[in-house]
Scaffold this active site. Sequence first.
Site, PDB file in Angstrom:
ATOM      1  N   ASP A 169     -74.714  25.634  27.626  1.00 36.84           N
ATOM      2  CA  ASP A 169     -74.504  25.450  29.062  1.00 36.84           C
ATOM      3  C   ASP A 169     -75.342  24.287  29.606  1.00 36.84           C
ATOM      4  O   ASP A 169     -76.298  24.483  30.345  1.00 36.84           O
ATOM      5  CB  ASP A 169     -74.841  26.761  29.797  1.00 36.84           C
ATOM      6  CG  ASP A 169     -74.295  26.785  31.212  1.00 36.84           C
ATOM      7  OD1 ASP A 169     -73.527  25.872  31.585  1.00 36.84           O
ATOM      8  OD2 ASP A 169     -74.647  27.715  31.965  1.00 36.84           O
ATOM      9  N   GLN A 191     -77.669  32.760  43.391  1.00 36.40           N
ATOM     10  CA  GLN A 191     -76.491  31.962  43.676  1.00 36.40           C
ATOM     11  C   GLN A 191     -76.872  30.593  44.223  1.00 36.40           C
ATOM     12  O   GLN A 191     -77.653  30.484  45.150  1.00 36.40           O
ATOM     13  CB  GLN A 191     -75.589  32.663  44.705  1.00 36.40           C
ATOM     14  CG  GLN A 191     -75.025  33.983  44.243  1.00 36.40           C
ATOM     15  CD  GLN A 191     -75.783  35.165  44.807  1.00 36.40           C
ATOM     16  OE1 GLN A 191     -76.995  35.097  45.006  1.00 36.40           O
ATOM     17  NE2 GLN A 191     -75.080  36.247  45.053  1.00 36.40           N
ATOM     18  N   GLY A 192     -76.305  29.538  43.636  1.00 29.84           N
ATOM     19  CA  GLY A 192     -76.596  28.188  44.078  1.00 29.84           C
ATOM     20  C   GLY A 192     -77.720  27.504  43.320  1.00 29.84           C
ATOM     21  O   GLY A 192     -78.001  26.329  43.550  1.00 29.84           O
ATOM     22  N   ASP A 193     -78.375  28.219  42.409  1.00 21.98           N
ATOM     23  CA  ASP A 193     -79.452  27.623  41.611  1.00 21.98           C
ATOM     24  C   ASP A 193     -78.971  27.127  40.246  1.00 21.98           C
ATOM     25  O   ASP A 193     -79.733  26.486  39.515  1.00 21.98           O
ATOM     26  CB  ASP A 193     -80.587  28.629  41.394  1.00 21.98           C
ATOM     27  CG  ASP A 193     -81.370  28.912  42.657  1.00 21.98           C
ATOM     28  OD1 ASP A 193     -81.551  27.974  43.465  1.00 21.98           O
ATOM     29  OD2 ASP A 193     -81.782  30.061  42.863  1.00 21.98           O
ATOM     30  N   SER A 194     -77.728  27.437  39.884  1.00 17.13           N
ATOM     31  CA  SER A 194     -77.202  27.017  38.586  1.00 17.13           C
ATOM     32  C   SER A 194     -77.482  25.549  38.314  1.00 17.13           C
ATOM     33  O   SER A 194     -77.360  24.697  39.192  1.00 17.13           O
ATOM     34  CB  SER A 194     -75.682  27.227  38.534  1.00 17.13           C
ATOM     35  OG  SER A 194     -75.340  28.544  38.256  1.00 17.13           O
ATOM     36  N   HIS A 211     -71.367  24.856  33.267  1.00 16.60           N
ATOM     37  CA  HIS A 211     -70.448  25.640  34.091  1.00 16.60           C
ATOM     38  C   HIS A 211     -70.365  25.123  35.523  1.00 16.60           C
ATOM     39  O   HIS A 211     -69.538  25.586  36.301  1.00 16.60           O
ATOM     40  CB  HIS A 211     -70.817  27.126  34.065  1.00 16.60           C
ATOM     41  CG  HIS A 211     -72.022  27.505  34.858  1.00 16.60           C
ATOM     42  ND1 HIS A 211     -73.291  27.577  34.317  1.00 16.60           N
ATOM     43  CD2 HIS A 211     -72.171  27.845  36.167  1.00 16.60           C
ATOM     44  CE1 HIS A 211     -74.148  27.954  35.249  1.00 16.60           C
ATOM     45  NE2 HIS A 211     -73.496  28.116  36.383  1.00 16.60           N
TER      46      HIS A 211
END
Length: 259
Positions: free
Chosen positions: A118, A205-208, A73
């Site tokens: 993913d 948020q931002g660790d994906s 993603h």
Amino acid sequence: MLKKFAGVRRLIAAGAVLLAAVSLQPLSTAQAAPSPVVGGTRAAQGEFPFMVRLSMGCGGTLYTQQIVLTAAHCVSGSGPNTSITATAGVVDLRSPSAITVRSTYVLQAPGYNGTGKDWALIKLAQPINLPTLNIATTTAYNTGTFTVAGWGAAREGGAQQRYLLKANVPYVSDAVCQQAYGSSLVPGEELCAGNVQNGGVDTCQGDSGGPMFRRDAAGAWIQVGIVSWGQGCARPGYPGVYTEVSTFAAQIASAASTL
């Protein structure tokens, strides 16, 4: 990263600048949670040399010295791509010692449609001479306590971090995780981790695309998950959801051999 509400992914807004302290739009009062993500502490320089920060606002790991493993993603399809910058070799993204390399090609997991599967690979223009992170090829390591690390927000709705943070998260069974996410969870392709009862420790948020890893039988780090999604960040009752790496190990290896 954001988590999906069931589905908000743990990805910051497209176009975010890597070295800036990027703030997300505030969540509504009903969604906001004050708990610090990861309950994180700062990682030491060189502690996790395989960690990579990607310029679209995701994390990743050195699968090989020229291929980064991240989340599907985080990218938009497969094909030639020179728009992504990978930063490695430092915990401080502003360090003059940072190694930066451009991408040349992106391979998104075949069949990815937003649910499960993913994972993605990013080929770099040149190798980065740093240690790589092996991935699990069996479910034997899908248990115990894991380590997560990233430059994502330190609280839900917060700013991206300049320094790499780390934390430990306990394994959560599929049955318990399904109590939170129901049919949104894809058992066999995803696994969960976090403090279900109290929250307070999580990716955000931002660790994906970053790794969830632990020690293997020989004491070396091995990656068992890829940060994918969840409800909010570090909320009680809602563990983080990670791509189950062992499920896709053979496909990842095969895809990497084509790059």
